[in-house]
Design an enzyme around this catalytic site. Structure first.
Site, PDB file in Angstrom:
ATOM      1  CB  SER A 287      -0.924   0.498   5.078  1.00 32.83           C
ATOM      2  OG  SER A 287      -0.399  -0.053   3.896  1.00 32.83           O
TER       3      SER A 287
HETATM    4  N1  SAH Z   1       2.750  -0.358   3.151  1.00 31.40           N
HETATM    5  C1  SAH Z   1       2.799   0.720   2.211  1.00 31.40           C
HETATM    6  C2  SAH Z   1       1.598   0.580   1.307  1.00 31.40           C
HETATM    7  C3  SAH Z   1       1.741   1.196  -0.002  1.00 31.40           C
HETATM    8  S1  SAH Z   1       0.387   0.877  -1.072  1.00 31.40           S
HETATM    9  C4  SAH Z   1       2.756   2.025   2.974  1.00 31.40           C
HETATM   10  O1  SAH Z   1       2.358   1.986   4.140  1.00 31.40           O
HETATM   11  O2  SAH Z   1       3.097   3.070   2.440  1.00 31.40           O
HETATM   12  C5  SAH Z   1       0.941  -0.557  -1.918  1.00 31.40           C
HETATM   13  C6  SAH Z   1       2.166  -0.390  -2.752  1.00 31.40           C
HETATM   14  O3  SAH Z   1       2.320  -1.593  -3.509  1.00 31.40           O
HETATM   15  C7  SAH Z   1       2.130   0.754  -3.770  1.00 31.40           C
HETATM   16  O4  SAH Z   1       3.221   1.594  -3.552  1.00 31.40           O
HETATM   17  C8  SAH Z   1       2.229   0.040  -5.105  1.00 31.40           C
HETATM   18  O5  SAH Z   1       2.962   0.755  -6.079  1.00 31.40           O
HETATM   19  C9  SAH Z   1       2.918  -1.250  -4.734  1.00 31.40           C
HETATM   20  N2  SAH Z   1       2.739  -2.334  -5.693  1.00 31.40           N
HETATM   21  C10 SAH Z   1       1.634  -2.687  -6.395  1.00 31.40           C
HETATM   22  N3  SAH Z   1       1.883  -3.750  -7.183  1.00 31.40           N
HETATM   23  C11 SAH Z   1       3.197  -4.065  -6.987  1.00 31.40           C
HETATM   24  C12 SAH Z   1       4.062  -5.054  -7.513  1.00 31.40           C
HETATM   25  N4  SAH Z   1       3.653  -5.940  -8.423  1.00 31.40           N
HETATM   26  N5  SAH Z   1       5.333  -5.082  -7.090  1.00 31.40           N
HETATM   27  C13 SAH Z   1       5.779  -4.191  -6.164  1.00 31.40           C
HETATM   28  N6  SAH Z   1       5.024  -3.241  -5.621  1.00 31.40           N
HETATM   29  C14 SAH Z   1       3.740  -3.168  -6.029  1.00 31.40           C
END
Ligand code: SAH
Length: 222
Positions: free
Chosen positions: A70
């Protein structure tokens, strides 16, 4: 990872990190606790070495599997909103991803539970949390659209991926008074929402701002 890599040099140094913090402050982030944790967190260890020189730009960056770490501003903003009415004991994060948002939240809350649907991302995040010696975090490989019922109720829930609608399961896992911060909508038009559980069966919803997150997907990836 050695000490020097963890501390960073050049484009990953403390000076570069301080500049990002000043920028976040200029953009309106006011919670000094949040800024301090972000100042002390080496974002460059959450991304591939090939991209680490961009770690302190205020932008989302790819972390593989079509996912992104993010943007620092949005991490700061969501954390600030989540903590706005006082300290939170139990918090759920949906979408661990790289573990960056996890590492910012962990020092600011009592216990943090974080779910991720893509196992290899979770494995890397776990390693990073260990490097940073964050001990109040539990990770689970699961579809977080259903939350993590076994650890509920939560004083706060923060989602880093966008469903089309606020999942009922997440609302039901909030404690009374609990706060849910979540991006909602399709790929073109998302809004960041703050849902507060006012009583057993009453919720308030406030739209905070337009955002762009990866979608919340169902099921898990091994
Ligand atoms: N805050 C994290 C953002 C990662 S992007 C960072 O800074 O790295 C969002 C994440 O949500 C991804 O890794 C994706 O795989 C996850 N995601 C999407 N749908 C999901 C679900 N149903 N359950 C758990 N994780 C999920």
């Amino acid at each position: 990872m050695n000490d020097q890599q963890l501390r960073g040099i050049g484009m990953t140094s403390q000076r570069t990190r301080d500049r990002l913090i000043n920028r976040l402050r200029d953009q309106g982030i006011k919670d000094e606790r949040v800024l301090e944790v972000m100042r002390n967190t080496p974002r460059h260890i959450f991304i591939d070495e090939a991209l680490s020189h961009r770690a302190y730009e205020d932008t989302a960056l790819p972390i593989g599997y079509n996912q992104t770490i993010s943007q620092p501003f949005i991490v700061a903003r969501m954390t600030e909103m989540l903590l706005a009415e006082g300290e939170l004991q139990r918090v759920l994060e949906v979408g661990t991803g790289s573990g960056y948002q996890t590492s910012i939240l962990a020092p600011l809350v009592g216990e943090l539970f974080s779910v991720e649907r893509i196992k290899p991302l979770q494995d890397k995040a776990r390693q990073r949390l260990k490097t940073l010696e964050l001990k109040n975090v539990q990770l689970k490989h699961t579809d977080g659209g259903m939350g993590w019922a076994g650890k509920a109720p939560y004083d706060g829930i923060l989602a880093a991926c966008a469903p089309e609608e606020v999942p009922e399961e997440l609302k039901q896992q909030l404690a009374v008074g609990g706060r849910l911060i979540i991006p909602v909508g399709g790929s073109e038009n998302q809004e960041l929402k703050l849902v507060i559980r006012l009583s057993e069966d009453e919720f308030s919803t406030e739209v905070l701002e337009g955002v762009k997150f990866v979608p919340l997907l169902s099921g898990t990836v091994r």
